[in-house]
Design an enzyme around this catalytic site. Structure first.
Site, PDB file in Angstrom:
ATOM      1  N   ASP A  36     -92.991 -27.486   7.198  1.00 30.62           N
ATOM      2  CA  ASP A  36     -92.362 -28.780   7.428  1.00 30.62           C
ATOM      3  C   ASP A  36     -93.297 -29.690   8.230  1.00 30.62           C
ATOM      4  OD1 ASP A  36     -90.488 -30.841   7.963  1.00 30.62           O
ATOM      5  OD2 ASP A  36     -88.844 -29.395   7.968  1.00 30.62           O
ATOM      6  N   THR A  76     -87.509 -34.326   4.753  1.00 29.19           N
ATOM      7  CA  THR A  76     -87.424 -32.887   4.544  1.00 29.19           C
ATOM      8  C   THR A  76     -86.646 -32.508   3.292  1.00 29.19           C
ATOM      9  OG1 THR A  76     -87.633 -32.397   6.897  1.00 29.19           O
ATOM     10  CG2 THR A  76     -86.565 -30.722   5.543  1.00 29.19           C
ATOM     11  N   LYS A 159     -84.018 -24.795   9.514  1.00 25.30           N
ATOM     12  CA  LYS A 159     -83.140 -25.856   9.013  1.00 25.30           C
ATOM     13  C   LYS A 159     -82.325 -25.360   7.828  1.00 25.30           C
ATOM     14  CE  LYS A 159     -86.272 -29.662  10.272  1.00 25.30           C
ATOM     15  NZ  LYS A 159     -87.024 -30.826   9.750  1.00 25.30           N
ATOM     16  N   ASP A 160     -81.053 -25.739   7.782  1.00 23.36           N
ATOM     17  CA  ASP A 160     -80.218 -25.331   6.656  1.00 23.36           C
ATOM     18  C   ASP A 160     -80.775 -25.843   5.332  1.00 23.36           C
ATOM     19  OD1 ASP A 160     -79.515 -28.049   7.061  1.00 23.36           O
ATOM     20  OD2 ASP A 160     -77.540 -27.555   7.881  1.00 23.36           O
TER      21      ASP A 160
END
Length: 544
Positions: A36, A76, A159-160
């Site tokens: 990310d 993202t 992160k989901d």
């Protein structure tokens, strides 16, 4: 001798055929790694200090040096969705991390789902997540269909959205980090109860303040000579007097909760630990059924750290030197479990990141600045009320303005009338380069407008703002992303393992090219909306 530059096209294709043979073997596993907020240039800037996983990727992999996103905004969720679908946001439906839906007049989070809950635990909203907003198939979905579910598809991230979107619609095990509980969770979309190995992992890592380490520099001070001075005015301090390392992560966790681990390299270490546990707990039946499996890993901590400190910071460089070691640990485990060469790895990023604009202003004497979203909105409303006699703005986010159609109609204005007035107002505001209606975007020959074309569909806004280079909505310290400039679009793209040849490719490629490439390697159907071009440098050639 330097590394080879892989070439294709014309007579060079015959030369390339010596590197690859028809009948490319099917890998036992595809390991997808998304970092990310990783800029492509980090591979060059930190190259001399890599000794683990990045070193191996650069030495043994096919490195596409000029790979870019072809959409904006570069966030993202759209990035992860594009990596795994090979589609543009207008087709896969993930047009932002969140967005405003004018049809329902509601804000939507990219992976929200009110019909599901946290699996096997207290039903909090952290588990109300699924891929239902993803409108097309992923290559992992197509692999599931091709093997009738025999392929194991697992995904993990802090992160989901970094786990759910790669997992596709039929992920077997998909986990993300609950920043409140400090545990990895999943939702009832996937399973009613979490496996015992996940419960054991969460128990073993229950005290993250003890798991985390004080963050110090990994290497000698002279290693970081090309970074900004560690003590500067462009970085987050986390409430301390200075923004320097060392940073006491255990204390920050005790003061602010387990979610603080994401702001340190220990967040990457935790994700690697979980991924290795997942690898060890794939059943022997699935591992040995001749169906390719998938392990999708998204490292979120570089994004948190990049937002806090910026791309020229000591902290960001140190994060990548430590991630290099984590990737080395991951590859060693994969070699032992699957055998070196029996799996394919790809590494890319969901977006890049801009420089801190105030640093750019001071260092390069450029016109660059951060802007406040709330201040900008207040200025827009004030000037609109002066020009029109009312506030026409219903919503402003993601550099997009939605008009209040009822208010416009009651004031006797069409949306087109308001758009013309607002465009005149906005173009005179500091930092704004252009203002476009959806119609103008559809027919513009301006490159940035064409990139925004990739998100236009039924949820389109009435106006879109384009900032000048070095301007964006964010705070004074740290850094952000979202534009169509190269600092946000240019990301790493490396494939390694199996029959993939090593070398460097400098032609321009797009992230949407990855999904069709993997589909051809695996011999599966293309994702339904994948319109990229396969990267033929890593595919079997056609012999005369």
């Amino acid at each position: 001798m330097g590394r080879r530059t892989l070439k294709t096209g014309g007579t060079l294709l015959a030369l390339f055929s010596t590197l690859l043979v028809i009948g490319q073997s099917t890998p036992r596993m595809v390991v997808g790694i998304t970092v990310d907020q990783m800029r492509a240039e980090y591979l060059s800037r930190f190259n001399n200090h890599f000794e683990g996983g990045f070193r191996r990727l650069l030495d043994e992999g096919a490195v596409f040096r000029n790979c870019h996103y072809s959409h904006t905004p570069t966030y993202t969720a759209p990035g992860h969705a594009t990596i795994y679908t090979g589609a543009q946001p207008r087709d896969h439906g993930i047009i932002g991390n969140d967005w405003y839906d004018p049809r329902t007049q509601t804000s939507v989070y990219c992976v929200e789902d009110s019909t599901v809950f946290t699996a096997g635990a207290e039903r909090d909203d952290a588990g109300q997540r699924s891929p239902r907003n993803l409108l097309t198939t992923t290559w992992t979905d197509q692999l599931h269909l091709a093997t009738m579910g025999r392929s194991f598809i697992g995904a993990v991230s802090i992160k989901d959205r970094g786990a759910i979107l790669p997992g596709g619609h039929r992920g077997d095990e998909v986990y993300w980090f609950n920043s409140r509980s400090g545990q990895f969770i999943t939702s009832t979309y996937y399973t009613e109860d979490t496996p015992e190995w996940v419960n054991e992992f969460n128990t073993m890592h229950g005290d993250l303040a003890s798991y985390a380490r004080v963050w110090t520099r990994l290497k000698a001070d002279e290693t970081y000579i090309n970074c900004m001075l560690d003590d500067n005015d462009y970085e987050t301090t986390f409430g301390r007097e200075a923004s320097t390392l060392p940073l006491d992560i255990p204390v920050l966790i005790e003061e602010h909760g387990p979610g603080m681990i994401a702001n340190s390299p220990d967040g990457n270490r935790l994700v690697t630990d979980f991924a290795l546990s997942m690898l060890e707990n794939i059943s022997e039946e699935q591992m040995n059924d001749n169906a390719t499996d998938v392990l999708a890993i998204s490292y979120s901590s570089p994004d948190y750290i990049g937002h806090a400190f910026g791309p020229r910071s000591v902290e960001v460089m140190d994060t990548y030197l430590r991630l290099d070691l984590e990737l080395g640990r991951l590859f060693a485990a994969l070699d032992e479990k699957l055998g070196k060469g029996n799996y394919i790895v790809f590494l890319t990023a969901d977006h890049g990141v801009a420089e801190n604009p105030n640093f750019m202003h001071d260092e390069l004497r450029m016109s660059a600045s951060n802007h406040s979203g709330s201040d900008l909105l207040a200025e827009m409303i004030s000037k609109a009320e002066t020009a029109l006699g009312f506030n026409p703005i219903e919503r402003f986010d993601n550099d997009a303005i939605h008009f209040d159609e009822v208010a416009c109609r009651e004031a006797g204005y069409s949306n087109a009338d308001v758009a013309e007035v607002m465009s005149t107002i906005l173009i005179d505001m500091n930092g704004i380069k252009a203002v476009w209606t959806p119609e103008e975007i559809m027919y513009s020959d301006v490159y940035q407008a064409q990139m925004r074309r990739q998100l236009l569909e039924v949820r389109a806004a009435d106006l879109y703002i384009e900032w000048f280079e070095g301007h964006y909505l964010y705070g004074r310290v740290g850094a952000s992303h979202g534009s169509g400039y190269t600092y946000d679009t240019h990301v790493p793209m490396i494939l390694m393992g199996g029959d993939v040849p090593s070398g460097e490719i400098y032609r321009k490629t797009a992230v949407i090219d990855l999904a069709p490439t993997l589909s051809f390697i695996l011999g599966i159907s293309l994702p339904n909306a994948a319109y990229g071009q396969p990267m033929e440098e890593v595919l079997p050639s056609i012999e005369d």
